[in-house]
Design an enzyme around this catalytic site. Sequence first.
Site, PDB file in Angstrom:
ATOM      1  N   LYS B  78     -26.869  66.327  57.145  1.00 46.49           N
ATOM      2  CA  LYS B  78     -25.494  65.828  57.163  1.00 46.49           C
ATOM      3  C   LYS B  78     -25.051  65.590  55.721  1.00 46.49           C
ATOM      4  O   LYS B  78     -25.857  65.134  54.893  1.00 46.49           O
ATOM      5  CB  LYS B  78     -25.470  64.514  57.970  1.00 46.49           C
ATOM      6  CG  LYS B  78     -24.099  63.903  58.189  1.00 46.49           C
ATOM      7  CD  LYS B  78     -24.220  62.629  59.044  1.00 46.49           C
ATOM      8  CE  LYS B  78     -22.868  62.038  59.398  1.00 46.49           C
ATOM      9  NZ  LYS B  78     -22.997  60.827  60.252  1.00 46.49           N
ATOM     10  N   SER B 153     -20.092  60.973  64.520  1.00 45.47           N
ATOM     11  CA  SER B 153     -19.629  61.634  63.320  1.00 45.47           C
ATOM     12  C   SER B 153     -20.513  62.777  62.841  1.00 45.47           C
ATOM     13  O   SER B 153     -20.055  63.615  62.079  1.00 45.47           O
ATOM     14  CB  SER B 153     -19.503  60.613  62.197  1.00 45.47           C
ATOM     15  OG  SER B 153     -20.788  60.116  61.827  1.00 45.47           O
ATOM     16  N   SER B 177     -23.304  57.904  66.220  1.00 44.35           N
ATOM     17  CA  SER B 177     -23.023  59.163  65.519  1.00 44.35           C
ATOM     18  C   SER B 177     -24.145  60.191  65.535  1.00 44.35           C
ATOM     19  O   SER B 177     -23.943  61.320  65.080  1.00 44.35           O
ATOM     20  CB  SER B 177     -22.640  58.878  64.063  1.00 44.35           C
ATOM     21  OG  SER B 177     -21.342  58.355  64.003  1.00 44.35           O
TER      22      SER B 177
END
Lengths: 96, 485
Positions: B78, B153, B177
Amino acid sequence: MEKINRDEVAYVANLARLTLDGEAVIKFTTQLNKILLYMDKLNEVDTTGVEPMSHAIARKNAFRSDTVAASLTIEASLANAPDAKGSCFQVPRVIE
Amino acid sequence: MELCGLTIHELQDKLRAGETTSAEITASVLKRIDAVETEVRAYITLMRESAIEEAARADEAILRGEIKALTGIPIALKDIFCTKGVRTTCGSRILHNFVPPYDGTVVEKLRAAGAVITGKTNMDEFAMGSSTETSFFGVTRNPWDLTRIPGGSSGGSAAAVAADECIASLGSDTGGSIRQPAALCGVVGLKPTYGRVSRYGLIAFASSLDQIGPFTKDVEDCAILMNVISGYDPRESTSVPEDVPDYRAFLGRGIEGWRVGIPKEYFIDGIDPEVEAAIREAIRVVEKAGARCIEVSLPHTDYCVAVYYIVAPAEASSNLARYDGVKYGFRSEDNRDLLDMYKKTRSAGFGEEVKRRIMIGTYALSSGYYDAYYRKASQVRALIKRDFEQAFADCDCILTPTSPTPAFKIGEKTDDPMQMYLSDIFTISANLAGIPGISVPCGYTKSGLPIGVQFLAGHFQEGRLIQFASAYETHAKIEKRRPAL
Protein backbone atom coordinates in the site's frame (compact mmCIF):
# COMPACT_ATOMS: atom_id res chain seq x y z
CA MET A 1 -31.32 21.34 15.64
CA GLU A 2 -28.22 23.03 14.30
CA LYS A 3 -24.99 21.80 15.91
CA ILE A 4 -22.60 24.04 14.00
CA ASN A 5 -23.25 27.16 11.90
CA ARG A 6 -21.34 28.65 8.97
CA ASP A 7 -19.35 31.08 11.12
CA GLU A 8 -18.22 28.20 13.36
CA VAL A 9 -17.23 26.13 10.32
CA ALA A 10 -15.12 29.04 9.07
CA TYR A 11 -13.62 29.43 12.58
CA VAL A 12 -12.70 25.72 12.80
CA ALA A 13 -11.24 25.84 9.28
CA ASN A 14 -8.93 28.62 10.40
CA LEU A 15 -7.84 26.57 13.45
CA ALA A 16 -7.09 23.69 11.07
CA ARG A 17 -5.17 26.02 8.73
CA LEU A 18 -7.60 25.44 5.87
CA THR A 19 -9.23 28.00 3.60
CA LEU A 20 -12.78 27.13 2.56
CA ASP A 21 -14.59 29.13 -0.10
CA GLY A 22 -18.23 30.12 0.37
CA GLU A 23 -19.59 27.05 -1.38
CA ALA A 24 -17.41 24.69 0.66
CA VAL A 25 -18.49 26.37 3.92
CA ILE A 26 -22.15 25.79 3.02
CA LYS A 27 -21.54 22.15 2.04
CA PHE A 28 -19.40 21.37 5.11
CA THR A 29 -21.94 23.06 7.43
CA THR A 30 -24.68 20.75 6.14
CA GLN A 31 -22.50 17.63 6.26
CA LEU A 32 -20.92 18.34 9.66
CA ASN A 33 -24.36 18.97 11.13
CA LYS A 34 -25.53 15.58 9.90
CA ILE A 35 -22.40 13.86 11.27
CA LEU A 36 -22.50 15.68 14.64
CA LEU A 37 -26.20 14.91 15.03
CA TYR A 38 -25.35 11.23 14.56
CA MET A 39 -22.70 11.56 17.32
CA ASP A 40 -25.47 12.65 19.71
CA LYS A 41 -26.39 9.01 20.18
CA LEU A 42 -23.35 8.74 22.48
CA ASN A 43 -25.37 10.73 25.03
CA GLU A 44 -27.59 7.66 25.45
CA VAL A 45 -24.66 5.91 27.15
CA ASP A 46 -24.15 6.38 30.88
CA THR A 47 -20.39 6.90 31.26
CA THR A 48 -20.41 8.03 34.88
CA GLY A 49 -17.12 7.01 36.45
CA VAL A 50 -15.74 5.42 33.25
CA GLU A 51 -12.07 6.19 32.75
CA PRO A 52 -11.48 7.49 29.17
CA MET A 53 -9.40 5.09 27.11
CA SER A 54 -6.70 6.36 24.76
CA HIS A 55 -4.84 3.16 23.88
CA ALA A 56 -6.00 -0.42 23.55
CA ILE A 57 -2.91 -1.98 25.08
CA ALA A 58 -1.91 -0.58 28.46
CA ARG A 59 1.72 0.46 28.22
CA LYS A 60 4.18 2.36 30.31
CA ASN A 61 6.13 5.16 28.73
CA ALA A 62 8.85 3.79 26.46
CA PHE A 63 12.19 5.19 27.49
CA ARG A 64 15.48 4.67 25.72
CA SER A 65 19.01 5.63 26.66
CA ASP A 66 20.13 9.02 25.39
CA THR A 67 22.82 7.84 23.01
CA VAL A 68 23.73 9.16 19.59
CA ALA A 69 22.70 6.83 16.76
CA ALA A 70 22.81 7.05 12.99
CA SER A 71 20.51 9.73 11.55
CA LEU A 72 19.76 11.35 8.21
CA THR A 73 22.33 13.63 6.64
CA ILE A 74 21.42 17.28 6.01
CA GLU A 75 21.31 16.57 2.26
CA ALA A 76 18.87 13.66 2.72
CA SER A 77 16.75 15.73 5.10
CA LEU A 78 16.49 18.58 2.61
CA ALA A 79 16.07 16.40 -0.49
CA ASN A 80 12.26 16.65 -0.38
CA ALA A 81 12.08 20.31 0.58
CA PRO A 82 9.99 22.50 -1.75
CA ASP A 83 12.60 25.20 -1.13
CA ALA A 84 15.92 25.04 0.68
CA LYS A 85 19.00 27.22 1.07
CA GLY A 86 22.31 25.99 2.45
CA SER A 87 21.46 23.69 5.33
CA CYS A 88 18.02 25.22 5.97
CA PHE A 89 14.42 24.86 4.81
CA GLN A 90 13.36 28.10 3.14
CA VAL A 91 9.91 29.63 3.82
CA PRO A 92 8.26 33.00 3.11
CA ARG A 93 9.20 35.89 5.36
CA VAL A 94 7.83 35.50 8.89
CA ILE A 95 8.87 38.83 10.47
CA GLU A 96 8.78 42.19 8.68
CA MET B 1 -2.76 -22.07 -13.87
CA GLU B 2 -0.32 -19.28 -14.60
CA LEU B 3 2.33 -18.70 -11.92
CA CYS B 4 0.77 -15.35 -10.95
CA GLY B 5 -2.39 -17.21 -9.89
CA LEU B 6 -0.60 -19.37 -7.29
CA THR B 7 -0.05 -18.82 -3.57
CA ILE B 8 3.18 -18.05 -1.71
CA HIS B 9 3.44 -21.61 -0.37
CA GLU B 10 2.72 -23.20 -3.78
CA LEU B 11 5.35 -21.01 -5.45
CA GLN B 12 7.90 -21.69 -2.71
CA ASP B 13 7.39 -25.43 -3.20
CA LYS B 14 8.09 -24.96 -6.92
CA LEU B 15 11.14 -22.78 -6.22
CA ARG B 16 12.53 -25.37 -3.79
CA ALA B 17 11.93 -28.17 -6.28
CA GLY B 18 13.65 -26.16 -9.01
CA GLU B 19 10.48 -26.23 -11.12
CA THR B 20 10.44 -22.49 -11.63
CA THR B 21 12.46 -19.35 -10.90
CA SER B 22 11.64 -16.03 -9.30
CA ALA B 23 12.39 -14.44 -12.69
CA GLU B 24 9.59 -16.53 -14.23
CA ILE B 25 7.18 -15.81 -11.38
CA THR B 26 7.93 -12.08 -11.53
CA ALA B 27 7.57 -12.06 -15.32
CA SER B 28 4.20 -13.79 -14.96
CA VAL B 29 3.01 -11.14 -12.48
CA LEU B 30 4.28 -8.27 -14.66
CA LYS B 31 2.60 -9.79 -17.73
CA ARG B 32 -0.65 -10.02 -15.78
CA ILE B 33 -0.26 -6.38 -14.72
CA ASP B 34 0.21 -5.41 -18.37
CA ALA B 35 -2.96 -7.32 -19.27
CA VAL B 36 -5.36 -6.08 -16.59
CA GLU B 37 -3.97 -2.96 -14.87
CA THR B 38 -5.58 -0.50 -17.30
CA GLU B 39 -8.95 -1.85 -16.11
CA VAL B 40 -8.26 -2.51 -12.41
CA ARG B 41 -5.87 0.41 -11.66
CA ALA B 42 -4.59 -1.16 -8.46
CA TYR B 43 -1.18 0.54 -8.48
CA ILE B 44 -0.08 4.13 -8.05
CA THR B 45 3.59 3.32 -8.75
CA LEU B 46 4.92 0.20 -10.45
CA MET B 47 8.45 -0.93 -9.57
CA ARG B 48 9.03 -3.04 -12.67
CA GLU B 49 12.81 -2.69 -13.09
CA SER B 50 13.75 -3.13 -9.44
CA ALA B 51 11.38 -6.11 -9.24
CA ILE B 52 13.19 -7.82 -12.12
CA GLU B 53 16.56 -7.12 -10.44
CA GLU B 54 15.32 -8.41 -7.08
CA ALA B 55 14.01 -11.56 -8.78
CA ALA B 56 17.43 -12.16 -10.34
CA ARG B 57 19.07 -11.78 -6.92
CA ALA B 58 16.50 -14.16 -5.41
CA ASP B 59 17.35 -16.76 -8.06
CA GLU B 60 21.07 -16.43 -7.24
CA ALA B 61 20.25 -16.94 -3.55
CA ILE B 62 18.18 -20.04 -4.36
CA LEU B 63 21.09 -21.47 -6.36
CA ARG B 64 23.21 -21.00 -3.24
CA GLY B 65 20.56 -22.88 -1.28
CA GLU B 66 19.34 -19.82 0.63
CA ILE B 67 15.54 -19.84 0.64
CA LYS B 68 13.94 -17.57 3.21
CA ALA B 69 10.26 -17.09 4.05
CA LEU B 70 9.49 -14.95 0.99
CA THR B 71 12.45 -15.52 -1.31
CA GLY B 72 11.49 -14.63 -4.87
CA ILE B 73 7.81 -13.89 -4.13
CA PRO B 74 6.30 -10.73 -5.73
CA ILE B 75 4.57 -8.61 -3.08
CA ALA B 76 2.81 -5.24 -3.37
CA LEU B 77 2.75 -2.47 -0.75
CA LYS B 78 0.00 0.00 0.00
CA ASP B 79 1.36 3.44 -0.85
CA ILE B 80 1.31 4.37 2.85
CA PHE B 81 4.58 2.55 3.64
CA CYS B 82 7.77 4.57 3.29
CA THR B 83 10.02 3.03 0.65
CA LYS B 84 13.56 4.34 0.33
CA GLY B 85 14.02 6.12 -2.99
CA VAL B 86 10.51 5.24 -4.22
CA ARG B 87 7.77 7.86 -4.24
CA THR B 88 5.27 7.39 -1.39
CA THR B 89 2.09 9.41 -1.84
CA CYS B 90 -0.49 8.12 0.67
CA GLY B 91 -2.96 8.72 -2.18
CA SER B 92 -2.62 12.49 -1.70
CA ARG B 93 -1.61 15.45 -3.80
CA ILE B 94 0.18 16.86 -0.76
CA LEU B 95 2.69 13.95 -0.94
CA HIS B 96 2.55 13.45 -4.73
CA ASN B 97 6.32 13.99 -5.02
CA PHE B 98 7.52 12.68 -1.64
CA VAL B 99 10.48 10.28 -1.89
CA PRO B 100 11.26 8.81 1.54
CA PRO B 101 14.90 8.61 2.62
CA TYR B 102 14.29 5.32 4.48
CA ASP B 103 12.35 2.05 4.38
CA GLY B 104 9.65 1.42 6.98
CA THR B 105 10.19 -1.56 9.30
CA VAL B 106 7.77 -3.88 7.47
CA VAL B 107 9.45 -3.00 4.17
CA GLU B 108 12.85 -3.84 5.66
CA LYS B 109 11.44 -7.11 6.96
CA LEU B 110 9.96 -8.08 3.58
CA ARG B 111 13.27 -7.32 1.88
CA ALA B 112 15.22 -9.26 4.51
CA ALA B 113 12.89 -12.23 3.91
CA GLY B 114 13.75 -12.14 0.20
CA ALA B 115 10.53 -10.62 -1.23
CA VAL B 116 10.34 -9.00 -4.67
CA ILE B 117 8.49 -5.66 -4.34
CA THR B 118 6.19 -5.07 -7.33
CA GLY B 119 5.02 -1.55 -6.48
CA LYS B 120 2.88 0.80 -4.41
CA THR B 121 -0.87 0.30 -4.46
CA ASN B 122 -3.73 2.77 -4.58
CA MET B 123 -5.63 3.80 -1.47
CA ASP B 124 -8.09 6.33 -0.13
CA GLU B 125 -6.26 9.57 0.58
CA PHE B 126 -4.45 9.18 3.94
CA ALA B 127 -6.44 5.92 4.32
CA MET B 128 -9.62 7.92 4.91
CA GLY B 129 -12.36 6.08 3.09
CA SER B 130 -14.05 2.74 2.53
CA SER B 131 -13.97 2.61 -1.27
CA THR B 132 -10.58 3.85 -2.61
CA GLU B 133 -12.51 6.64 -4.32
CA THR B 134 -10.84 9.50 -2.42
CA SER B 135 -7.38 8.84 -3.90
CA PHE B 136 -5.79 11.78 -5.74
CA PHE B 137 -4.62 9.18 -8.29
CA GLY B 138 -8.06 7.97 -9.35
CA VAL B 139 -10.42 5.14 -8.48
CA THR B 140 -9.39 1.47 -8.25
CA ARG B 141 -12.02 -0.91 -9.63
CA ASN B 142 -13.17 -4.19 -8.15
CA PRO B 143 -11.72 -7.03 -10.27
CA TRP B 144 -14.99 -8.99 -9.88
CA ASP B 145 -17.08 -6.16 -11.35
CA LEU B 146 -15.31 -3.14 -12.81
CA THR B 147 -18.30 -0.87 -12.15
CA ARG B 148 -17.90 -1.45 -8.41
CA ILE B 149 -15.49 -0.27 -5.71
CA PRO B 150 -12.85 -2.64 -4.27
CA GLY B 151 -13.48 -1.45 -0.72
CA GLY B 152 -11.04 0.68 1.17
CA SER B 153 -8.95 2.19 2.24
CA SER B 154 -6.46 -0.51 1.13
CA GLY B 155 -8.48 -1.13 -2.06
CA GLY B 156 -5.44 -1.29 -4.36
CA SER B 157 -3.71 -3.93 -2.21
CA ALA B 158 -6.88 -6.06 -2.10
CA ALA B 159 -7.61 -5.69 -5.82
CA ALA B 160 -4.00 -6.46 -6.78
CA VAL B 161 -4.14 -9.80 -4.93
CA ALA B 162 -7.61 -10.66 -6.31
CA ALA B 163 -6.51 -9.84 -9.87
CA ASP B 164 -3.21 -11.78 -9.54
CA GLU B 165 -1.25 -8.54 -10.04
CA CYS B 166 0.93 -9.69 -7.10
CA ILE B 167 1.04 -12.85 -4.98
CA ALA B 168 0.28 -11.09 -1.69
CA SER B 169 0.31 -7.55 -0.36
CA LEU B 170 0.38 -5.41 2.76
CA GLY B 171 -2.19 -2.85 3.85
CA SER B 172 -3.13 -0.91 6.93
CA ASP B 173 -6.35 -1.05 8.94
CA THR B 174 -7.63 1.83 11.08
CA GLY B 175 -11.36 0.99 11.03
CA GLY B 176 -11.54 -1.96 8.66
CA SER B 177 -9.25 -0.89 5.83
CA ILE B 178 -7.78 -4.39 5.43
CA ARG B 179 -10.74 -6.61 6.32
CA GLN B 180 -13.47 -4.76 4.39
CA PRO B 181 -11.61 -4.63 1.02
CA ALA B 182 -10.46 -8.24 1.58
CA ALA B 183 -14.12 -9.26 1.90
CA LEU B 184 -15.22 -7.22 -1.09
CA CYS B 185 -12.40 -8.58 -3.28
CA GLY B 186 -12.61 -12.22 -2.16
CA VAL B 187 -9.20 -12.54 -0.46
CA VAL B 188 -7.92 -13.13 3.09
CA GLY B 189 -7.08 -10.01 5.13
CA LEU B 190 -5.84 -9.83 8.72
CA LYS B 191 -5.63 -6.89 11.10
CA PRO B 192 -3.28 -7.88 13.93
CA THR B 193 -3.49 -6.81 17.57
CA TYR B 194 -2.54 -3.19 18.23
CA GLY B 195 1.20 -3.31 18.88
CA ARG B 196 1.87 -6.65 17.14
CA VAL B 197 3.46 -5.11 13.99
CA SER B 198 5.80 -2.11 14.03
CA ARG B 199 4.42 0.98 12.34
CA TYR B 200 7.77 2.71 11.92
CA GLY B 201 7.59 4.12 8.39
CA LEU B 202 3.79 3.83 8.18
CA ILE B 203 2.32 7.26 7.42
CA ALA B 204 0.11 7.98 10.43
CA PHE B 205 -3.68 8.42 10.23
CA ALA B 206 -5.08 7.65 13.72
CA SER B 207 -2.25 6.48 15.94
CA SER B 208 -4.30 4.67 18.59
CA LEU B 209 -6.03 2.58 15.89
CA ASP B 210 -3.67 2.08 12.90
CA GLN B 211 -2.27 -1.41 12.39
CA ILE B 212 -0.47 -3.14 9.48
CA GLY B 213 -1.48 -6.51 8.09
CA PRO B 214 -1.42 -8.87 5.08
CA PHE B 215 -3.69 -9.57 2.11
CA THR B 216 -3.29 -13.11 0.79
CA LYS B 217 -4.98 -15.74 -1.35
CA ASP B 218 -5.35 -18.20 1.52
CA VAL B 219 -4.90 -18.55 5.28
CA GLU B 220 -1.55 -20.36 5.01
CA ASP B 221 -0.08 -17.38 3.13
CA CYS B 222 -1.49 -15.11 5.83
CA ALA B 223 0.44 -17.10 8.47
CA ILE B 224 3.61 -16.89 6.36
CA LEU B 225 3.40 -13.08 6.10
CA MET B 226 2.51 -12.68 9.78
CA ASN B 227 5.66 -14.62 10.67
CA VAL B 228 7.68 -12.08 8.68
CA ILE B 229 6.12 -8.78 9.77
CA SER B 230 5.30 -9.34 13.47
CA GLY B 231 7.45 -8.35 16.40
CA TYR B 232 8.75 -5.63 18.67
CA ASP B 233 10.69 -2.73 17.17
CA PRO B 234 12.62 -0.33 19.43
CA ARG B 235 11.95 2.44 16.86
CA GLU B 236 8.19 2.12 17.42
CA SER B 237 7.24 2.84 21.01
CA THR B 238 3.74 1.32 20.76
CA SER B 239 4.98 -2.01 19.41
CA VAL B 240 4.76 -4.62 22.14
CA PRO B 241 7.64 -6.88 23.28
CA GLU B 242 5.48 -9.98 23.22
CA ASP B 243 6.85 -13.27 21.83
CA VAL B 244 5.90 -14.04 18.24
CA PRO B 245 4.84 -17.67 17.79
CA ASP B 246 5.29 -19.58 14.51
CA TYR B 247 1.89 -18.83 13.01
CA ARG B 248 2.21 -21.70 10.52
CA ALA B 249 2.17 -24.11 13.44
CA PHE B 250 -1.50 -23.18 13.99
CA LEU B 251 -2.58 -24.36 10.52
CA GLY B 252 -4.60 -27.55 10.23
CA ARG B 253 -4.97 -28.08 13.98
CA GLY B 254 -8.79 -28.17 13.95
CA ILE B 255 -11.29 -26.42 16.18
CA GLU B 256 -13.12 -29.25 17.90
CA GLY B 257 -14.70 -28.12 21.14
CA TRP B 258 -14.16 -24.42 20.45
CA ARG B 259 -16.82 -22.02 21.64
CA VAL B 260 -17.68 -19.49 18.94
CA GLY B 261 -19.54 -16.34 19.92
CA ILE B 262 -22.20 -15.00 17.58
CA PRO B 263 -22.94 -11.41 18.65
CA LYS B 264 -26.63 -10.76 18.27
CA GLU B 265 -26.01 -7.03 17.70
CA TYR B 266 -24.22 -7.82 14.39
CA PHE B 267 -27.34 -9.15 12.68
CA ILE B 268 -29.06 -5.85 12.05
CA ASP B 269 -31.60 -4.39 9.68
CA GLY B 270 -29.82 -3.21 6.59
CA ILE B 271 -27.54 -6.22 6.27
CA ASP B 272 -27.76 -7.58 2.74
CA PRO B 273 -29.84 -10.82 2.66
CA GLU B 274 -27.25 -12.68 0.57
CA VAL B 275 -24.52 -11.64 3.03
CA GLU B 276 -26.62 -12.78 5.98
CA ALA B 277 -27.34 -16.14 4.30
CA ALA B 278 -23.60 -16.66 3.66
CA ILE B 279 -22.78 -15.89 7.29
CA ARG B 280 -25.50 -18.28 8.55
CA GLU B 281 -23.92 -20.92 6.31
CA ALA B 282 -20.47 -20.13 7.79
CA ILE B 283 -21.94 -20.75 11.26
CA ARG B 284 -23.13 -24.18 10.09
CA VAL B 285 -19.65 -24.91 8.67
CA VAL B 286 -17.81 -24.20 11.92
CA GLU B 287 -20.36 -26.29 13.84
CA LYS B 288 -19.77 -29.17 11.45
CA ALA B 289 -16.05 -28.73 12.12
CA GLY B 290 -16.74 -29.45 15.78
CA ALA B 291 -17.11 -25.97 17.25
CA ARG B 292 -20.09 -24.94 19.36
CA CYS B 293 -21.73 -21.61 18.47
CA ILE B 294 -23.24 -19.59 21.28
CA GLU B 295 -24.98 -16.24 21.31
CA VAL B 296 -22.94 -13.47 22.92
CA SER B 297 -23.73 -9.81 23.44
CA LEU B 298 -21.62 -6.78 22.61
CA PRO B 299 -24.08 -4.20 23.95
CA HIS B 300 -22.23 -1.07 22.80
CA THR B 301 -21.92 -2.16 19.15
CA ASP B 302 -24.38 0.50 18.01
CA TYR B 303 -22.02 3.23 19.26
CA CYS B 304 -18.85 2.06 17.47
CA VAL B 305 -19.26 4.21 14.37
CA ALA B 306 -19.94 7.37 16.41
CA VAL B 307 -16.94 6.72 18.68
CA TYR B 308 -14.70 5.97 15.73
CA TYR B 309 -15.68 9.06 13.74
CA ILE B 310 -14.70 11.22 16.70
CA VAL B 311 -11.53 9.46 17.83
CA ALA B 312 -10.04 8.82 14.36
CA PRO B 313 -10.58 12.35 12.97
CA ALA B 314 -9.34 13.87 16.25
CA GLU B 315 -6.07 11.95 15.99
CA ALA B 316 -5.89 12.63 12.25
CA SER B 317 -6.30 16.38 12.69
CA SER B 318 -3.22 16.30 14.91
CA ASN B 319 -1.20 13.85 12.76
CA LEU B 320 -1.89 15.77 9.55
CA ALA B 321 -0.84 19.11 11.03
CA ARG B 322 2.66 18.26 9.80
CA TYR B 323 1.71 18.78 6.14
CA ASP B 324 2.47 22.46 5.83
CA GLY B 325 4.55 22.75 2.67
CA VAL B 326 7.83 23.27 4.55
CA LYS B 327 9.80 20.02 4.72
CA TYR B 328 8.41 17.81 1.95
CA GLY B 329 5.57 17.41 -0.50
CA PHE B 330 3.42 19.95 -2.28
CA ARG B 331 3.75 23.71 -1.64
CA SER B 332 1.38 26.33 -3.06
CA GLU B 333 2.57 29.23 -5.23
CA ASP B 334 2.35 33.00 -4.60
CA ASN B 335 2.32 32.95 -0.82
CA ARG B 336 1.97 36.30 0.97
CA ASP B 337 3.47 35.06 4.21
CA LEU B 338 4.00 31.86 6.19
CA LEU B 339 0.40 31.51 7.40
CA ASP B 340 -0.89 32.13 3.88
CA MET B 341 1.45 29.38 2.64
CA TYR B 342 0.20 26.90 5.24
CA LYS B 343 -3.43 27.54 4.36
CA LYS B 344 -3.01 27.57 0.58
CA THR B 345 -0.81 24.46 0.65
CA ARG B 346 -3.21 22.46 2.82
CA SER B 347 -6.33 23.67 1.01
CA ALA B 348 -4.97 22.72 -2.42
CA GLY B 349 -3.02 19.66 -1.21
CA PHE B 350 -5.76 17.78 0.68
CA GLY B 351 -8.89 16.34 -0.92
CA GLU B 352 -12.40 16.86 0.33
CA GLU B 353 -12.75 13.81 2.60
CA VAL B 354 -9.44 14.53 4.33
CA LYS B 355 -10.50 18.14 4.93
CA ARG B 356 -13.86 16.97 6.25
CA ARG B 357 -12.15 14.69 8.78
CA ILE B 358 -9.64 17.35 9.79
CA MET B 359 -12.62 19.65 10.39
CA ILE B 360 -14.51 17.06 12.50
CA GLY B 361 -11.37 16.29 14.49
CA THR B 362 -10.41 19.92 15.05
CA TYR B 363 -13.97 20.68 16.16
CA ALA B 364 -14.11 17.68 18.52
CA LEU B 365 -10.85 18.76 20.17
CA SER B 366 -11.59 22.48 20.25
CA SER B 367 -12.18 24.45 23.41
CA GLY B 368 -15.70 23.96 24.73
CA TYR B 369 -16.38 20.76 22.76
CA TYR B 370 -13.60 18.45 23.97
CA ASP B 371 -15.60 16.96 26.87
CA ALA B 372 -18.80 16.53 24.86
CA TYR B 373 -17.10 14.75 21.97
CA TYR B 374 -13.55 13.46 22.45
CA ARG B 375 -13.75 12.65 26.16
CA LYS B 376 -17.20 11.13 25.82
CA ALA B 377 -16.10 9.01 22.85
CA SER B 378 -13.00 7.82 24.76
CA GLN B 379 -15.23 6.73 27.65
CA VAL B 380 -17.62 4.81 25.40
CA ARG B 381 -14.56 3.28 23.75
CA ALA B 382 -13.56 1.84 27.13
CA LEU B 383 -17.03 0.25 27.39
CA ILE B 384 -16.67 -1.26 23.89
CA LYS B 385 -13.37 -2.82 24.93
CA ARG B 386 -14.99 -4.13 28.11
CA ASP B 387 -17.80 -5.71 26.01
CA PHE B 388 -15.19 -7.81 24.20
CA GLU B 389 -13.39 -8.80 27.41
CA GLN B 390 -16.68 -10.04 28.82
CA ALA B 391 -17.61 -11.87 25.60
CA PHE B 392 -14.22 -13.60 25.41
CA ALA B 393 -14.78 -14.95 28.92
CA ASP B 394 -17.47 -17.15 27.35
CA CYS B 395 -16.03 -17.90 23.90
CA ASP B 396 -12.73 -18.54 22.11
CA CYS B 397 -13.50 -16.37 19.13
CA ILE B 398 -16.31 -14.34 17.61
CA LEU B 399 -17.84 -14.76 14.15
CA THR B 400 -19.51 -11.83 12.32
CA PRO B 401 -20.05 -10.54 8.78
CA THR B 402 -17.08 -8.44 7.62
CA SER B 403 -19.18 -5.92 5.68
CA PRO B 404 -22.97 -5.43 5.69
CA THR B 405 -23.07 -5.48 1.88
CA PRO B 406 -21.04 -6.78 -1.04
CA ALA B 407 -19.08 -4.25 -3.14
CA PHE B 408 -21.21 -1.22 -3.99
CA LYS B 409 -21.20 0.81 -7.20
CA ILE B 410 -18.54 3.43 -7.88
CA GLY B 411 -20.02 6.81 -6.93
CA GLU B 412 -22.93 5.30 -4.99
CA LYS B 413 -21.94 6.72 -1.59
CA THR B 414 -19.56 9.57 -2.43
CA ASP B 415 -22.14 12.32 -1.84
CA ASP B 416 -23.25 11.01 1.55
CA PRO B 417 -20.33 10.73 4.01
CA MET B 418 -22.52 9.26 6.77
CA GLN B 419 -23.64 6.37 4.50
CA MET B 420 -20.00 5.70 3.59
CA TYR B 421 -19.01 5.70 7.28
CA LEU B 422 -21.67 3.08 8.06
CA SER B 423 -20.05 0.58 5.68
CA ASP B 424 -17.37 0.05 8.40
CA ILE B 425 -19.98 -0.89 10.99
CA PHE B 426 -18.69 -4.45 11.66
CA THR B 427 -14.95 -3.79 11.46
CA ILE B 428 -14.46 -0.64 13.56
CA SER B 429 -14.97 -2.34 16.94
CA ALA B 430 -11.78 -4.43 16.60
CA ASN B 431 -9.69 -1.28 16.12
CA LEU B 432 -11.33 0.48 19.07
CA ALA B 433 -10.66 -2.56 21.30
CA GLY B 434 -7.22 -3.23 19.78
CA ILE B 435 -8.03 -6.90 19.10
CA PRO B 436 -7.08 -8.91 15.98
CA GLY B 437 -9.57 -9.71 13.23
CA ILE B 438 -9.42 -11.67 10.00
CA SER B 439 -11.73 -11.69 6.97
CA VAL B 440 -11.94 -14.94 5.00
CA PRO B 441 -13.96 -15.55 1.78
CA CYS B 442 -17.24 -17.34 2.57
CA GLY B 443 -19.08 -17.38 -0.75
CA TYR B 444 -20.46 -15.30 -3.58
CA THR B 445 -23.68 -13.45 -4.32
CA LYS B 446 -25.86 -14.66 -7.20
CA SER B 447 -24.28 -11.98 -9.37
CA GLY B 448 -20.81 -13.31 -8.51
CA LEU B 449 -19.56 -10.77 -5.93
CA PRO B 450 -17.41 -12.17 -3.10
CA ILE B 451 -18.62 -12.19 0.53
CA GLY B 452 -16.35 -12.31 3.60
CA VAL B 453 -16.79 -13.65 7.12
CA GLN B 454 -14.91 -12.01 9.99
CA PHE B 455 -13.37 -13.81 12.97
CA LEU B 456 -12.25 -11.85 16.05
CA ALA B 457 -10.15 -13.00 19.01
CA GLY B 458 -8.55 -11.54 22.15
CA HIS B 459 -5.33 -9.52 22.25
CA PHE B 460 -2.32 -11.35 20.75
CA GLN B 461 -4.47 -14.35 19.76
CA GLU B 462 -3.52 -14.16 16.05
CA GLY B 463 -2.34 -17.78 16.25
CA ARG B 464 -5.75 -18.98 17.36
CA LEU B 465 -7.39 -16.76 14.78
CA ILE B 466 -5.28 -18.38 12.06
CA GLN B 467 -6.10 -21.82 13.48
CA PHE B 468 -9.80 -21.02 13.34
CA ALA B 469 -9.65 -19.45 9.87
CA SER B 470 -7.63 -22.39 8.55
CA ALA B 471 -10.19 -24.89 9.88
CA TYR B 472 -13.03 -22.82 8.43
CA GLU B 473 -11.28 -22.64 5.04
CA THR B 474 -10.75 -26.41 5.02
CA HIS B 475 -14.33 -27.28 5.94
CA ALA B 476 -16.13 -24.56 3.95
CA LYS B 477 -14.52 -25.63 0.65
CA ILE B 478 -15.51 -22.34 -0.97
CA GLU B 479 -15.20 -22.74 -4.70
CA LYS B 480 -12.01 -21.09 -6.00
CA ARG B 481 -12.97 -18.66 -8.74
CA ARG B 482 -10.94 -16.13 -10.63
CA PRO B 483 -12.32 -12.73 -11.67
CA ALA B 484 -13.19 -12.69 -15.38
CA LEU B 485 -10.79 -9.96 -16.45
